[in-house]
Design a protein around this motif. Structure first.
Motif, PDB file in Angstrom:
ATOM      1  N   ARG A  19      13.921  -0.395   7.627  1.00 45.20           N
ATOM      2  CA  ARG A  19      13.689   0.632   8.631  1.00 45.20           C
ATOM      3  C   ARG A  19      12.978   1.824   7.974  1.00 45.20           C
ATOM      4  N   SER A  20      12.625   2.786   8.807  1.00 50.17           N
ATOM      5  CA  SER A  20      11.877   3.941   8.284  1.00 50.17           C
ATOM      6  C   SER A  20      12.694   4.745   7.279  1.00 50.17           C
ATOM      7  N   ARG A  85       6.978   1.549   2.421  1.00 49.43           N
ATOM      8  CA  ARG A  85       6.130   2.658   2.833  1.00 49.43           C
ATOM      9  C   ARG A  85       5.885   2.565   4.345  1.00 49.43           C
ATOM     10  N   GLU A  86       5.451   3.684   4.919  1.00 48.27           N
ATOM     11  CA  GLU A  86       5.161   3.694   6.348  1.00 48.27           C
ATOM     12  C   GLU A  86       3.840   2.983   6.618  1.00 48.27           C
ATOM     13  N   GLN A  90      -2.303   2.536  13.269  1.00 48.59           N
ATOM     14  CA  GLN A  90      -2.892   1.452  14.047  1.00 48.59           C
ATOM     15  C   GLN A  90      -2.237   0.099  13.783  1.00 48.59           C
ATOM     16  N   SER A  91      -1.468  -0.026  12.725  1.00 47.54           N
ATOM     17  CA  SER A  91      -0.857  -1.314  12.390  1.00 47.54           C
ATOM     18  C   SER A  91       0.644  -1.359  12.686  1.00 47.54           C
ATOM     19  N   LYS A  92       1.182  -0.262  13.241  1.00 50.47           N
ATOM     20  CA  LYS A  92       2.601  -0.281  13.593  1.00 50.47           C
ATOM     21  C   LYS A  92       2.845  -1.249  14.753  1.00 50.47           C
ATOM     22  N   ASN A  93       4.006  -1.903  14.714  1.00 49.89           N
ATOM     23  CA  ASN A  93       4.335  -2.933  15.706  1.00 49.89           C
ATOM     24  C   ASN A  93       5.667  -2.578  16.368  1.00 49.89           C
ATOM     25  N   VAL A 101       7.409  -0.056   9.167  1.00 46.47           N
ATOM     26  CA  VAL A 101       7.244   0.003   7.705  1.00 46.47           C
ATOM     27  C   VAL A 101       6.689  -1.312   7.167  1.00 46.47           C
ATOM     28  N   GLU A 102       6.311  -1.267   5.892  1.00 46.23           N
ATOM     29  CA  GLU A 102       5.890  -2.464   5.171  1.00 46.23           C
ATOM     30  C   GLU A 102       6.274  -2.289   3.702  1.00 46.23           C
TER      31      GLU A 102
END
Length: 587
Positions: A19-20, A85-86, A90-93, A101-102
């Protein structure tokens, strides 16, 4: 790429838990490769474990692990370390719990390679049920299947905690027991020590749980495997699990109250509030109103008796049926008046599949239209008696009462669009006062509708010898949305009454002694009044998860022809094994 057999470091987070709040933290994840997206200087990998998916990014700036990442394949098992990292905006789902995050990968270890799987591990499945069952270990990797098994676990834990808090003891009963074929066929297990003799796998722990009541244990339960060698359907398996409950010094209302509270606890797991008490219908009332002893009460279509009205209409067909001491029953389908001829033909075909001779239909469209020729006044009599109006459709079945009710009861659930969901998605009811016996044409004798240990109503005992079919049982079924999810009864606790039941079933004294002698002996030593219920655990979990088949909530199910495609069972055994058991296979 070869697997790296080094000391395995322990993960510190499940993929699906990211999570964030983990941004800036180093994590070590382990799981299976779900998807790979290679865009040149970056490789994106979706890593999957039991809790969900995490997106991992491999950059060409870290050339060592970047080259490894390019060689990964779907379903490879890996361990990787990186910084959370956040994601870029444009790539947040938003549809993905971990989509904010990724993980920027800093280390990668291949723990095991996978061959190309026979189907993609994804929801919804893109493979046939047969293929999924053969590779069940791959099918179980799908998130929906893992969610099903999590709910199954939580339901079992909830049941154990609830019953323990209510004074019940969990007690195991034998799997190798005596064959007492009063019901479905037994699975038999040959004895090596006593050649020519057989154990049976239990269809239910029925006799043992009653013996536990005689033993003074007072409140027993078990989440138990049972076995029945019978034809299979979507809600049946040769081996299944039930919540088995027995209580001493109780009557029906005690069992109802406990079961309703347990249902409320189980459905709370999916945030559904169940409000007892549940409606009660006698068997006779349920059959007359709904044509089944498993009524779906989410909608209110009820069968009407038109037998007397039918005698007043000028139809040789209807009169011929009624003169043969048969019945005319009807069902009104709201808004069914617009049905096309082909749709009506499908209803007629379905009626025949249900054992009837077909249906008579009536609708209004500039006068009456029907599959039966009648006068306008006769149509009006029927229309008014059924309470039909406007664009309704009247379906009628003329036959023996049981057949006519069964046909209309089956047609009642023919089309989901008829159902009024206003009453809620989950509607329970109790069906009570079943007949104690039914006539078995094949065996040419009475058989128990439930089992031979069910107590008759006290006021009906005198009918055991002269009119057995009118003896009512102290039996009850729990029905949910048209599915029987449990059944039980108040048991016979007096020796003389149990002997009378066996006699009514046409069992000779030597047969009774051979099959049930040990149980009759136990009844001599002070059996308390007792009763209980067995709840279909697989069916309950099926409904909790919103599935249509119990095969979707059983880890390793059999097919509809009782085959295990994963292991290839049932299978042949070698001659030595058969010889040790004193068995020989005949062509």
């Amino acid at each position: 790429m070869k697997s790296e057999n080094k000391t395995l470091k322990k993960r510190n987070l499940y993929c699906g838990e990211l999570r964030s709040e983990h941004i800036g933290r180093e994590v070590l994840l382990q799981g299976w490769i779900q998807r790979i997206r290679d865009i040149g200087n970056l490789v994106f990998v979706d890593l999957r474990d039991r809790e969900g998916l995490a997106q991992v990014v491999f950059s060409s700036e870290k050339s060592g692990i970047f080259k490894k990442a390019k060689k990964l394949r779907m379903e490879d098992v890996v361990s990787l370390r990186g910084m959370v990292r956040e994601r870029e905006v444009q790539s947040k789902n938003a549809a993905m719990p971990t989509g904010e995050v990724e993980v920027a990968a800093e280390d990668l270890r291949l723990l095991n390679e996978s061959e190309v799987p026979p189907f993609v591990v994804a929801d919804p499945p893109k493979a046939s049920e047969e293929l999924r069952f053969k590779y069940r270990y791959l099918d179980l990797r799908r998130p929906s299947m893992q969610q099903n098994l999590k709910i199954r676990h939580r339901a079992a834990l909830c049941t154990r905690n609830f019953l323990s808090e209510n004074g019940f003891l969990e007690i195991e009963t034998p799997f190798l027991t005596k064959s007492t074929p009063e019901g479905a066929r037994d699975y038999l297990v040959p004895s090596r020590e006593y050649k020519g003799r057989f154990y049976a796998l239990p269809q239910s722990p029925q006799i043992f749980k009653q013996i536990l009541m005689i033993a003074g244990l007072d409140r027993y339960f078990q989440i138990v495997r049972c076995f029945r060698d019978e034809d299979l359907r979507a809600d049946r398996q040769p081996e299944f699990t039930q919540i088995d409950i027995e209580m001493s010094f109780v009557e029906e209302e005690d069992v109802f109250g406990l079961t309703e509270a347990l249902m409320a606890a189980l459905f709370d797991l999916i945030n559904v509030k169940i409000r007892p008490p549940f409606p009660r219908l006698t068997y006779e009332e349920s059959m007359q109103r709904f044509g089944t002893d498993k009524p779906d009460l989410r909608f209110s279509l009820e069968i009407k008796d038109l037998t007397e009205t039918g005698r007043k209409v000028n139809s040789d067909i209807i009169k011929g049926v009624l003169d043969a001491e048969r019945y005319l029953k009807a069902l009104v389908i709201p808004g069914g008046g617009h049905y096309s001829r082909s749709r009506l033909d499908k209803l007629n075909s379905r009626a025949k599949e249900l054992g009837g001779k077909g249906i008579i239909w009536i609708k209004r469209a500039e006068g009456f239209k029907s599959s039966l020729k009648l006068s306008e006044s006769d149509f009006q009599k029927i229309w008014e008696k059924t309470g039909a109006a406007g664009d309704d459709l009247v379906l009628m079945a003329a036959d023996e009462e049981k057949t006519a009710l069964g046909v209309l009861g089956g047609l009642r659930t023919f089309d989901d669009s008829w159902m009024d969901r206003g009453k809620g998605a989950y509607v329970f009811c109790w069906i009570t006062r079943f007949p104690l016996f039914e006539w078995d044409e094949e065996e040419g004798r009475f058989v128990s509708m439930h089992h031979p240990f069910t107590s008759p109503h006290e006021q009906d005992v005198f009918l055991l010898e002269k009119d057995p079919l009118h003896v009512r049982a102290r039996a009850y079924d729990l029905v949910l949305n048209g599915v029987e999810i449990g059944g039980g009864s108040i048991r016979i606790h007096e020796l003389d009454l149990q002997k009378k039941i066996f006699k009514a079933l046409g069992l000779k004294e030597n047969q009774v002694e051979e099959k049930f002698g040990f149980f009759l002996e136990a009844l001599k030593y002070g059996a308390p009044p007792h009763g209980g219920i067995a709840l279909g655990f697989d069916r309950i979990v099926m409904i909790l998860t919103g599935r249509d088949s119990i095969r979707e909530v059983i880890p390793f199910p059999k097919t509809t022809s009782a085959l295990c495609l994963l292991t290839g069972s049932p299978s042949q055994v070698d001659a030595r094994q058969l010889s040790e058991l004193g068995l020989k296979i005949e062509d």
